[in-house]
Design a protein around this motif. Structure first.
Motif, PDB file in Angstrom:
ATOM      1  N   PHE A 223       0.615  -1.294  -0.218  1.00 36.19           N
ATOM      2  CA  PHE A 223      -0.219   0.095   0.080  1.00 36.19           C
ATOM      3  C   PHE A 223       0.814   1.377  -0.374  1.00 36.19           C
ATOM      4  CE2 PHE A 223      -3.402  -3.304   1.318  1.00 36.19           C
ATOM      5  CZ  PHE A 223      -4.569  -2.895   0.549  1.00 36.19           C
ATOM      6  N   GLY A 224       2.501   0.811   0.553  1.00 37.26           N
ATOM      7  CA  GLY A 224       3.011   1.923   0.619  1.00 37.26           C
ATOM      8  C   GLY A 224       3.939   1.756   1.275  1.00 37.26           C
ATOM      9  N   ARG A 225       5.020   2.688   1.174  1.00 34.20           N
ATOM     10  CA  ARG A 225       6.413   2.567   1.574  1.00 34.20           C
ATOM     11  C   ARG A 225       7.291   3.874   2.925  1.00 34.20           C
ATOM     12  NH1 ARG A 225       9.013  -1.130  -2.022  1.00 34.20           N
ATOM     13  NH2 ARG A 225       9.122   0.221  -3.144  1.00 34.20           N
ATOM     14  N   ILE A 226       7.997   3.689   3.814  1.00 29.48           N
ATOM     15  CA  ILE A 226       8.662   5.237   3.884  1.00 29.48           C
ATOM     16  C   ILE A 226       9.918   5.157   3.641  1.00 29.48           C
ATOM     17  CG2 ILE A 226       9.490   6.475   5.970  1.00 29.48           C
ATOM     18  CD1 ILE A 226       6.881   5.299   7.217  1.00 29.48           C
ATOM     19  N   GLU A 227      10.791   5.293   2.498  1.00 28.97           N
ATOM     20  CA  GLU A 227      11.842   5.232   2.525  1.00 28.97           C
ATOM     21  C   GLU A 227      13.014   6.943   2.667  1.00 28.97           C
ATOM     22  OE1 GLU A 227      11.685   5.387  -2.312  1.00 28.97           O
ATOM     23  OE2 GLU A 227      11.067   2.923  -1.853  1.00 28.97           O
ATOM     24  N   GLY A 228      14.093   6.995   3.464  1.00 27.38           N
ATOM     25  CA  GLY A 228      14.221   7.985   4.005  1.00 27.38           C
ATOM     26  C   GLY A 228      13.802   8.559   5.592  1.00 27.38           C
ATOM     27  N   ARG A 229      14.732   9.056   5.880  1.00 30.32           N
ATOM     28  CA  ARG A 229      13.976   9.722   7.528  1.00 30.32           C
ATOM     29  C   ARG A 229      13.347  11.284   7.706  1.00 30.32           C
ATOM     30  NH1 ARG A 229      17.278  14.279   7.403  1.00 30.32           N
ATOM     31  NH2 ARG A 229      19.196  13.594   5.845  1.00 30.32           N
TER      32      ARG A 229
ATOM     33  N   ASP B 160      -5.225   7.956   0.778  1.00 30.41           N
ATOM     34  CA  ASP B 160      -4.982   8.836   1.861  1.00 30.41           C
ATOM     35  C   ASP B 160      -4.776   8.347   3.671  1.00 30.41           C
ATOM     36  OD1 ASP B 160      -6.216  12.243   2.662  1.00 30.41           O
ATOM     37  OD2 ASP B 160      -6.936  10.960   4.034  1.00 30.41           O
ATOM     38  N   THR B 161      -5.571   7.584   3.811  1.00 31.89           N
ATOM     39  CA  THR B 161      -5.282   6.756   4.877  1.00 31.89           C
ATOM     40  C   THR B 161      -3.681   5.974   4.807  1.00 31.89           C
ATOM     41  OG1 THR B 161      -7.907   5.576   4.860  1.00 31.89           O
ATOM     42  CG2 THR B 161      -6.286   4.758   5.421  1.00 31.89           C
ATOM     43  N   VAL B 162      -3.788   5.804   3.247  1.00 31.03           N
ATOM     44  CA  VAL B 162      -2.345   4.777   4.078  1.00 31.03           C
ATOM     45  C   VAL B 162      -1.159   6.313   4.075  1.00 31.03           C
ATOM     46  CG1 VAL B 162      -0.399   4.108   2.590  1.00 31.03           C
ATOM     47  CG2 VAL B 162      -2.849   2.532   2.567  1.00 31.03           C
ATOM     48  N   ILE B 163      -1.272   6.526   3.529  1.00 34.58           N
ATOM     49  CA  ILE B 163      -0.592   8.589   3.718  1.00 34.58           C
ATOM     50  C   ILE B 163      -0.583   9.012   4.873  1.00 34.58           C
ATOM     51  CG2 ILE B 163      -0.056  11.107   3.079  1.00 34.58           C
ATOM     52  CD1 ILE B 163      -0.572   9.981   0.021  1.00 34.58           C
ATOM     53  N   ARG B 164      -1.152   8.965   5.924  1.00 36.69           N
ATOM     54  CA  ARG B 164      -1.494   9.714   7.194  1.00 36.69           C
ATOM     55  C   ARG B 164      -0.596   8.106   8.167  1.00 36.69           C
ATOM     56  NH1 ARG B 164      -4.910  13.932   7.179  1.00 36.69           N
ATOM     57  NH2 ARG B 164      -6.161  14.338   5.353  1.00 36.69           N
ATOM     58  N   ILE B 165      -1.245   7.536   8.137  1.00 36.21           N
ATOM     59  CA  ILE B 165      -0.491   6.326   8.730  1.00 36.21           C
ATOM     60  C   ILE B 165       0.997   6.234   8.360  1.00 36.21           C
ATOM     61  CG2 ILE B 165       0.080   3.831   9.097  1.00 36.21           C
ATOM     62  CD1 ILE B 165      -3.463   3.153   8.293  1.00 36.21           C
TER      63      ILE B 165
ATOM     64  N   ALA C 131      -8.659   6.937  -4.045  1.00 40.21           N
ATOM     65  CA  ALA C 131      -8.115   8.157  -2.737  1.00 40.21           C
ATOM     66  C   ALA C 131      -8.211   8.077  -1.611  1.00 40.21           C
ATOM     67  CB  ALA C 131      -9.245   9.169  -3.382  1.00 40.21           C
ATOM     68  N   PHE C 132      -9.322   7.496  -1.084  1.00 37.48           N
ATOM     69  CA  PHE C 132      -9.966   7.257  -0.023  1.00 37.48           C
ATOM     70  C   PHE C 132      -7.972   5.709   1.163  1.00 37.48           C
ATOM     71  CE2 PHE C 132     -10.715   4.060   3.365  1.00 37.48           C
ATOM     72  CZ  PHE C 132     -11.199   5.250   4.661  1.00 37.48           C
ATOM     73  N   GLU C 133      -8.100   4.464   0.425  1.00 36.10           N
ATOM     74  CA  GLU C 133      -7.013   4.431   0.643  1.00 36.10           C
ATOM     75  C   GLU C 133      -5.723   5.070   0.541  1.00 36.10           C
ATOM     76  OE1 GLU C 133      -7.793  -0.239  -1.373  1.00 36.10           O
ATOM     77  OE2 GLU C 133      -6.964   1.725  -2.751  1.00 36.10           O
TER      78      GLU C 133
ATOM     79  N   LEU D 206       7.123   9.438   0.531  1.00 35.72           N
ATOM     80  CA  LEU D 206       6.512   8.304   0.485  1.00 35.72           C
ATOM     81  C   LEU D 206       5.792   7.420  -0.696  1.00 35.72           C
ATOM     82  CD1 LEU D 206       4.203  10.252   2.667  1.00 35.72           C
ATOM     83  CD2 LEU D 206       6.216   8.859   3.426  1.00 35.72           C
ATOM     84  N   THR D 207       6.304   6.310  -1.209  1.00 31.99           N
ATOM     85  CA  THR D 207       6.421   5.402  -1.995  1.00 31.99           C
ATOM     86  C   THR D 207       5.132   4.620  -2.151  1.00 31.99           C
ATOM     87  OG1 THR D 207       8.661   5.320  -2.665  1.00 31.99           O
ATOM     88  CG2 THR D 207       7.294   4.088  -4.130  1.00 31.99           C
ATOM     89  N   MET D 208       4.177   5.798  -3.455  1.00 28.01           N
ATOM     90  CA  MET D 208       2.677   4.377  -2.941  1.00 28.01           C
ATOM     91  C   MET D 208       1.835   4.407  -4.591  1.00 28.01           C
ATOM     92  SD  MET D 208       1.511   5.748  -0.407  1.00 28.01           S
ATOM     93  CE  MET D 208       0.197   5.710  -0.649  1.00 28.01           C
TER      94      MET D 208
END
Length: 93
Positions: free
Chosen positions: A38-44, A62-67, A58-60, A50-52
């Motif tokens: 669903f997504g990944r954090i790369e870096g600090r 938004d939700t994943v980015i906020r997480i 749009a709901f998915e 935030l790789t998506m």
């Protein structure tokens, strides 16, 4: 980066562009993901991507980015369901 802690209320209500600026992150779309990603954090914090994957609703997104922003900033969040298996790469909290 010397910013106040990100509260859950702010994480859930603030416009995404503000949140991304606050934690120093950018969203990068990729078609290089399987159905389970669903997504990944790369870096600090202060220099994160935030790789998506493309094709999410749009709901998915938004939700994943906020997480991911919450995880990156170390916000006091309840644990996400184990089925989401949140992992960090490259120094995120």
């Amino acid at each position: 980066m010397n910013t106040p802690p990100l509260t859950v209320d702010r994480l859930l209500s603030a416009p995404l562009p503000e949140l991304l600026a606050e934690v120093g992150a950018e969203i990068v779309d990729t078609s290089d993901a399987d159905d389970m990603t669903f997504g990944r954090i790369e870096g600090r914090l202060g220099a994160a991507r935030l790789t998506m994957p493309t094709g999410r609703s749009a709901f998915e997104r938004d939700t994943v980015i906020r997480i991911l922003v919450g995880k990156l900033a170390g916000a006091p969040m309840r644990p996400v369901p184990a089925s989401l298996d949140v992992r960090t790469y490259g120094g995120a909290k």
